[in-house]
Scaffold this active site. Structure first.
Site, PDB file in Angstrom:
ATOM      1  N   SER A 226       2.701  -6.722   2.699  1.00  0.00           N
ATOM      2  CA  SER A 226       1.418  -6.846   3.477  1.00  0.00           C
ATOM      3  C   SER A 226       0.207  -6.927   1.968  1.00  0.00           C
ATOM      4  O   SER A 226       1.114  -6.678   0.483  1.00  0.00           O
ATOM      5  CB  SER A 226       1.226  -5.010   4.467  1.00  0.00           C
ATOM      6  OG  SER A 226       0.227  -5.975   4.211  1.00  0.00           O
ATOM      7  N   ASN A 227      -0.361  -6.688   2.201  1.00  0.00           N
ATOM      8  CA  ASN A 227      -1.593  -6.290   1.145  1.00  0.00           C
ATOM      9  C   ASN A 227      -2.641  -5.392   1.245  1.00  0.00           C
ATOM     10  O   ASN A 227      -2.810  -5.376   2.473  1.00  0.00           O
ATOM     11  CB  ASN A 227      -2.465  -8.275   0.673  1.00  0.00           C
ATOM     12  CG  ASN A 227      -3.021  -8.457   1.817  1.00  0.00           C
ATOM     13  OD1 ASN A 227      -4.260  -8.287   1.701  1.00  0.00           O
ATOM     14  ND2 ASN A 227      -2.697  -9.808   3.074  1.00  0.00           N
TER      15      ASN A 227
END
Ligand code: C5P
Length: 416
Positions: A226-227
């Site tokens: 993810s980020n």
């Protein structure tokens, strides 16, 4: 604690008004500067002259000038008094006064002044015991407490002649003073948030789709790629579009933000889920804002069971490309307006112009995520908005909400 404090004493119309003269004296004795406001009903029991004499300060009764020859004091500038005061004490707070305060009425000087006064308010009720226990009065008290007014509990004991004993006596001056001390000990009140100016209804009845937040691409049931997108920019778009009159669908990845009121929210986790939700809504949308930080790729074969140390985790994770949702909507054609982001670390505005053409978007907001106060997680943003004609508009640094409003206003000009 109270020395030098500026207090407005609001006196309501009750037999107990005579006790507020003693309260005024006590406040003065403790070093307060006290100005008094009397309601019309209060003046049936006590006079402005009494309080002026006790406090050495003006006592006010009127919001408007009265007829010539009338003996009442001159009108009072409630705004100037609001700027002067540091706290308000309402004693006695009658059932009528509490009701008018709870309802936000401004039908005399005291209630008008209370609306203009942003500081702390202590209310000391006094009334007949049946009045105090009436559901309407209790409802008003609960409303006022929820609004931050410190409504004290009335005392128990002998009420006015013939009323017997009960709850309803004006709290003792000592209790009012100590509530006031608490107020000052708590420090300056948090300023009431100023409401944002109303947005022009540029998106009235328009269907707006907004993507927001990160996506999560599972490696196994407990791990993902993810980020750090917070979703704030997308949520700011959704709220601004709503306030501009739009019917908003927010397609949100996992974020820690509450769902905005008045907006339809579809919660998704992966890029593929986000794509499904957006493609379902896009055909009927007038405007789509792609503010999500979609993961570019996902593990080719996520494990259905938790990977153990030494398993694939330490080997090579094989990834496949996620579909580009904005480019897919761009390829759908049609007259809808599409707005994307180009969050770059180091690349120039040209990269945003390239993305605009490659994805078939009308506007792209370029931002440099390495800049302080721009991009991921920040409260603010600074973007350069590029358009199809080579135009570049600098927006911000400003709150994400203000940036969203400006971009939406530009997008609205492109709507058919
Ligand atoms: O990741 P990239 O810089 O290409 O993203 C630019 C724009 O495209 C953003 O508005 C983003 O929300 C959108 N995008 C998307 N689907 C992806 C990747 C990006 O909608 N898979």
């Amino acid at each position: 604690m109270l020395r030098g404090r500026k207090v407005v004493l609001g006196v309501g119309g009750s037999v107990a008004a005579y006790k507020s003269a003693a309260l005024a004296r006590e406040l003065v004795r403790r070093g307060c500067a006290v100005r008094t406001m009397l309601t019309a009903a209060a003046q049936h029991f006590v006079t402005p002259a009494l309080f002026a004499a006790l406090t050495g300060e003006a006592a006010a009764t009127a919001l408007f000038p009265v007829r010539q020859g009338d003996a009442t004091p001159p009108p009072t500038d409630h705004v100037a008094w609001a700027a002067w005061a540091e706290a308000a004490v309402i004693a006695p707070a009658t059932a009528d006064l509490l009701g008018r305060m709870a309802g936000g009425l401004a039908d005399d000087l005291l209630t008008t002044w209370l609306l203009a006064f942003p500081g702390p308010v202590v209310a000391a009720p006094a009334m007949n015991r049946h009045m105090w226990s009436h559901p309407a009065v209790q409802r008003n008290v609960a409303r006022l407490r929820a609004d931050g007014v410190r409504v004290l509990q009335p005392g128990f004991g002998a009420l006015a002649a013939g009323e017997g004993e009960g709850w309803g006596r004006l709290p003792d001056a000592a209790d009012v003073v100590s509530a006031l001390e608490d107020v000052f000990a708590a420090g300056p009140p948090r300023p009431r948030p100023e409401l944002p100016p109303p947005c022009p209804p540029l998106l009235r009845e328009r269907a707006v789709v907004v993507t927001a937040g990160p996506t999560r691409e599972p490696i196994d049931p407990v791990r993902f790629i993810s980020n750090p997108s917070s979703g704030r920019m997308g949520y700011a778009f959704a709220e601004a579009a709503r306030d501009m009159g739009g019917r908003v669908l927010l397609v949100s990845g996992p974020v820690a933000l509450p769902p905005p009121a008045g907006v339809d929210v579809v919660s998704v986790t992966t890029a593929l889920q986000m794509r499904d939700a957006v493609l379902a809504a896009a055909p009927t949308a007038d405007l789509v804002v792609f503010a999500a930080a979609v993961a570019d790729s996902r593990p080719a074969e996520p494990s259905a069971t938790k990977l153990k140390k030494g398993q694939a985790l330490e080997g090579t994770l094989s990834l496949v490309r996620n579909p580009d949702i904005s480019a897919e909507v761009g390829a759908m054609g049609g007259r809808r307006v599409l707005v994307g982001f180009a969050a770059e670390a180091g690349a120039g505005v040209e990269e945003a112009e390239r993305k605009l053409r490659a994805k078939g978007l009308q506007l792209v907001a370029f931002n440099d995520v390495r800049e302080a106060g721009a991009g991921f997680g920040a409260e603010t943003n600074r973007v350069v908005l590029v358009d199809r004609d080579g135009g570049r508009e600098e927006i911000g640094p400003a709150s994400k909400r203000a940036v969203a409003e400006r971009i939406l206003a530009r997008a609205a000009t492109l709507l058919p």
